[in-house]
Design an enzyme around this catalytic site. Sequence first.
Site, short mmCIF file in Angstrom:
data_model
loop_
_atom_site.label_atom_id
_atom_site.label_comp_id
_atom_site.label_asym_id
_atom_site.label_seq_id
_atom_site.Cartn_x
_atom_site.Cartn_y
_atom_site.Cartn_z
N ARG A 141 0.82 -1.21 0.00
CA ARG A 141 0.00 0.00 0.00
C ARG A 141 0.87 1.27 0.00
O ARG A 141 1.84 1.37 0.73
CB ARG A 141 -0.91 0.00 1.22
N ARG A 174 2.42 4.66 4.56
CA ARG A 174 1.93 5.20 5.84
C ARG A 174 2.48 4.38 7.00
O ARG A 174 2.77 3.20 6.84
CB ARG A 174 0.39 5.18 5.86
N ARG A 185 0.42 -6.42 14.02
CA ARG A 185 -1.05 -6.53 14.00
C ARG A 185 -1.49 -7.96 13.72
O ARG A 185 -2.44 -8.47 14.30
CB ARG A 185 -1.63 -5.60 12.93
#
Length: 242
Positions: A141, A174, A185
Site C-alpha cells: 500500500r 503510511r 497486528r
Amino acid sequence: MAVKTARKIGPVVLLGPPGAGKGTQAKRIVEHYGIPQISTGDLLRDHVRRGTPLGLEAKSIMARGELVPDELMYGIVADRLHEPDCRNGYVLDGFPRTAAQAGWLDAFLEQEIFENSEKCPPVVIQLLVDYTQLLQRLTGRRSCPTCGRLYNVHSQPPRFDELCDLDGSKLVIRNDDRQEVISERLSAYENMTKPVAEYYRAKGRLVPANADRTPEEITAELFGVIDGHAAVHAASEMAKPE
Ligand code: AMP
C-alpha cells in the site's frame, strides 16, 4: 434492509486476519441472504455515545485497545440477537473474540427459542491466507502525501513508478502500513483469535476456506458452505420427534 429470504441461515461467524477480505465477504453474505451484520464494536461505540453505564465502563477499556470483559458483552449481544431482524440469521462481526464468548454463544443459541424459529448453531468459517502473500499485499500500500489517494504497488499501481497519477507527488508508505506494524497486528490477531478457532476446531465445527483466491471464488465457496449448513440443519430439525 428488506428481508429477501424467509430461509433460516442461522448465525455466521467469519474468522480471518486483517486483510483476508472478511469485510467484503461479510457484506456479500448480508446482501445475498438479507440478514443483518452485527458488530459488537459498533454496539459498544453506540453505548459510549449514549453515555449508558455500560458505555461509561467500556470507554476507557476500548481506548486502551483491550477487550471489554465477557460479562459486559453478553447482555448487549443477547439484546441485539433478540431483535426481530435476527430471526433468520446474522453475520457476527467481532464476536466471539474469546473462547468463553464462543461457549456463551452456543449456550445462548441452545436455550433460546426465538418466536417462530427453531434453534440453529453458528456456521464458523475460517478464511485461510498465506501470510507471506498477505504481508506482501498489505505492505504494497502507498498513499499520496499531497492528495491522499491510495495505491497498491501489486494490485493498483500508479501509472509511473511510485508517483501519484493525479499530482505527480512521490508516494509514501503510511506508518500503519510498515512491515513491522503489520506483522505486529497480524500476530496480535493470531494470539487473540486462536482460542476461538481452537474452540470450534475441537468441536469439529471449524470450516476452513482458502482465501488466497479472487473475492468471487471465495464468495461462491462461502455461499455453498452456508447453504449446506442451513440445509443439514433444517433436515435434522425436521427429523426430530414432535
Ligand atoms: P472493533 O470495532 O471490532 O475493532 O471493536 C472495537 C473495540 O470494542 C475493541 O478493541 C474492544 O475493546 C471492544 N470489543 C468489540 N467486540 C468485543 C468483544 N467481542 N469482546 C470484547 N471486547 C470487544
